[in-house]
Motif scaffolding. Structure first.
Motif, short mmCIF file in Angstrom:
data_model
loop_
_atom_site.label_atom_id
_atom_site.label_comp_id
_atom_site.label_asym_id
_atom_site.label_seq_id
_atom_site.Cartn_x
_atom_site.Cartn_y
_atom_site.Cartn_z
N SER A 1 0.88 -1.13 0.09
CA SER A 1 -0.04 -0.12 0.05
C SER A 1 0.97 1.34 -0.08
O SER A 1 0.60 2.46 -0.60
N ALA A 2 2.11 1.28 0.60
CA ALA A 2 2.94 2.34 0.57
C ALA A 2 3.35 2.50 -0.85
O ALA A 2 3.51 3.46 -1.37
N LEU A 3 3.51 1.35 -1.56
CA LEU A 3 4.05 1.60 -3.20
C LEU A 3 2.81 2.12 -3.87
O LEU A 3 3.16 2.94 -4.68
N LEU A 4 1.63 1.55 -3.48
CA LEU A 4 0.38 2.13 -4.18
C LEU A 4 0.67 3.79 -4.01
O LEU A 4 0.28 4.41 -4.97
N ALA A 5 0.76 4.24 -2.88
CA ALA A 5 0.54 5.41 -2.68
C ALA A 5 1.80 6.29 -3.50
O ALA A 5 1.52 7.43 -4.06
N GLU A 6 3.15 5.64 -3.59
CA GLU A 6 4.00 6.50 -4.40
C GLU A 6 3.55 6.45 -5.92
O GLU A 6 3.87 7.50 -6.29
N PHE A 7 3.24 5.39 -6.13
CA PHE A 7 2.69 5.38 -7.78
C PHE A 7 1.64 6.28 -8.02
O PHE A 7 1.58 7.16 -9.10
N SER A 8 0.50 6.35 -7.03
CA SER A 8 -0.32 7.18 -7.04
C SER A 8 0.10 8.70 -7.38
O SER A 8 -0.40 9.39 -8.36
N GLU A 9 0.86 9.08 -6.25
CA GLU A 9 1.32 10.29 -6.16
C GLU A 9 2.31 10.70 -7.58
O GLU A 9 1.91 11.86 -7.99
N ALA A 10 2.97 9.80 -7.88
CA ALA A 10 3.80 10.07 -8.99
C ALA A 10 2.71 10.10 -10.27
O ALA A 10 3.15 11.14 -11.06
N GLY A 11 1.74 9.45 -10.49
CA GLY A 11 0.88 9.53 -11.87
C GLY A 11 0.06 10.85 -11.60
O GLY A 11 0.03 11.74 -12.39
N ARG A 12 -0.30 11.32 -10.40
CA ARG A 12 -1.04 12.44 -10.07
C ARG A 12 -0.08 13.79 -10.76
O ARG A 12 -0.38 14.45 -11.47
N ALA A 13 1.14 13.66 -10.03
CA ALA A 13 2.04 14.82 -10.69
C ALA A 13 2.54 14.72 -12.10
O ALA A 13 2.31 15.69 -12.62
N SER A 14 2.57 13.64 -12.50
CA SER A 14 2.72 13.44 -14.11
C SER A 14 1.88 13.86 -14.87
O SER A 14 2.06 14.66 -15.74
#
Lengths: 274, 274
Positions: A109-122
């Motif tokens: 779930s921490a990974l998911l948070a990372e990817f989500s944030e990265a996706g949002r920023a991108s």
DNA sequence: CCCTCAACAGAATGTATATTCCATTTTTTT
DNA sequence: AAAAAAATGGAATATACATTCTGTTGAGGG
């Protein structure tokens, strides 16, 4: 020593609050400063004291006194506050990611948070950086093409296949060059066709080969790539630059997918209108 | 004096265009500069040469030469260009989006805004709705599998192919069932294998067929689907529900892609640790 | 009316930063 | 392989800037 000696504001909100409280009881020049600063937060981030002071119609030294009166050590410290507020939108990824890598046993779930944030920023970055004219031009070219060829291999194959799906769904003639069986399909490139080429570093050779073949035949090319120094940039094409964030060695494709959907639907809409 | 002495770019678009044209033929250090500058437009506006040079991992003098090579008098002039550009798009993300939206109902920019917003919302929703236990369980199952089978057709094929790419890159045995040549590959399903099945309404028959075959053989199944009423739900599988937003008839895949990346990287990390 | 003190403007200073220069290394050419 | 050319890194310099200092002005109080 005045009893109300105060510390530097911690956040922009803090500062604006303080500005409102003490703003009324300031001497003339300092009040001018307060008003100008409150009204032009964007300029503070970019300009020099001299510029800001000129804007507020006071000498630079007055602006300096104002900053110190407000609890800052000087103008620079105040400016820092404004800059931080602004550049917050792109958090410091390199450090966050390296900590993720070193953390090793991250929970999913921490990974998911990372990817989500990265996706949002991108995605957010995409809406800032995309060149509207080029986007429009790309749509025009693709809408006018007889057949649309699509090439994107390895990490970008997902995007290419989505484009193929979307075009198929809208009954727009499109060919996905997948490299199946190592059969080259360069001969399919015909007059009046267009090519969408998608490639990120390290640039896949087969993608480049097809793009060059298309260029040689004089096809219109829409290039989706990451850097101006990409080999695709050497071609005479419509370039759409997408800078995505890498998480570890994996490129978040959120922005590229978003761009692909936009392209396909826009082309579909344009075709139907004509 | 070199014949190709050039004037300073007038706009950021001009500059990026020039970067693209000459970028490929730059010497090593200058190319580093070009890439960093192209990839971090926001930082240019605020930071000093020293900071930027450090970011690009070159000495400050190299960054200076780069600026001059590009036709600027120096770093300051280049920075000015970025600042001008940035003070215009200062307004935050949401206002920027709404201005994009109003750029004409059917303009590509409006579409881009639509898809961006949908992607952002989908991803945000994903982080809230995903069941952490199930996610962890899915990772455990996949990390323990001998071979991972992946099936996802039509609209979800993009996701399936990204998973296949990610696993390949991490040297994890995985098979992408693509339906090429209408060859059924059910017999590849072996003991100790696991299946990732991805399907959204309307559920593709071939995907279901493979999932059922896998269930019959007793394989572990990780199902990525949209509704609890999906036919996949009937199978004894770990269900990861993703509710994506539709724009028109097109499903934004941002959340599904994000989930797929998380899964693959988490599995990779787990495998390496064990 | 003079005295006092805060507010002020502009000059003077010190510092951070951009820019240039040159010795050294690397690459290319012959 | 040697010579020439290009590229590079770091030190040296120049510039732009923030910040402080000082003499002057103007307002309020005795």
């Amino acid at each position: 020593m005045p009893a109300e000696e105060i510390a530097a504001p911690k956040s922009l909100a803090d500062f604006q609050e303080r500005l409102r409280r003490v703003g009324g009881s300031l001497p003339k020049r300092l009040k001018q400063c307060a008003e100008y600063v409150a009204g032009n937060p964007d300029k503070i981030a970019f300009s020099t004291v001299a510029d800001i002071a000129a804007g507020a119609q006071v000498p630079a030294s007055a602006m300096m006194r104002f900053c110190q009166e407000m609890g800052f050590s000087g103008y620079s410290q105040m400016q820092k506050l404004y800059r931080e507020e602004y550049s917050q939108k792109w958090p410091d990824y390199s450090t966050r990611l390296s900590s993720l890598r070193n953390g090793g046993a991250e929970s999913p779930s921490a990974l998911l948070a990372e990817f989500s944030e990265a996706g949002r920023a991108s995605i957010e970055n995409l809406t800032h950086s995309i060149d509207q004219d080029k986007l429009r031009k790309a749509v025009t070219v693709l809408a006018g093409a007889r057949t649309i060829h699509i090439v994107g291999l390895r990490r970008t194959f997902a995007v290419a296949s989505y484009l193929a799906y979307a075009f198929e769904k809208m009954s727009i003639p499109a060919i996905l060059h997948a490299g199946v069986g190592n059969l080259t399909q360069h001969h399919l490139l015909g007059d009046g066709d267009a090519l969408i080429a998608i490639t990120f570093a390290p640039y896949t050779a087969d993608t480049m080969a097809l793009a060059e073949a298309a260029a040689a035949r004089g096809l219109d090319i829409v290039a989706i790539t990451d850097l101006p120094t990409s080999p695709l940039a050497a071609l005479d094409a419509i370039h759409l630059l997408v800078s995505e964030i890498d998480v570890g060695n994996f490129r978040v494709l959120a922005a590229t997918m978003t761009l692909a959907m936009t392209l396909s639907v826009a082309v579909g809409a344009r075709r139907r209108l004509v």
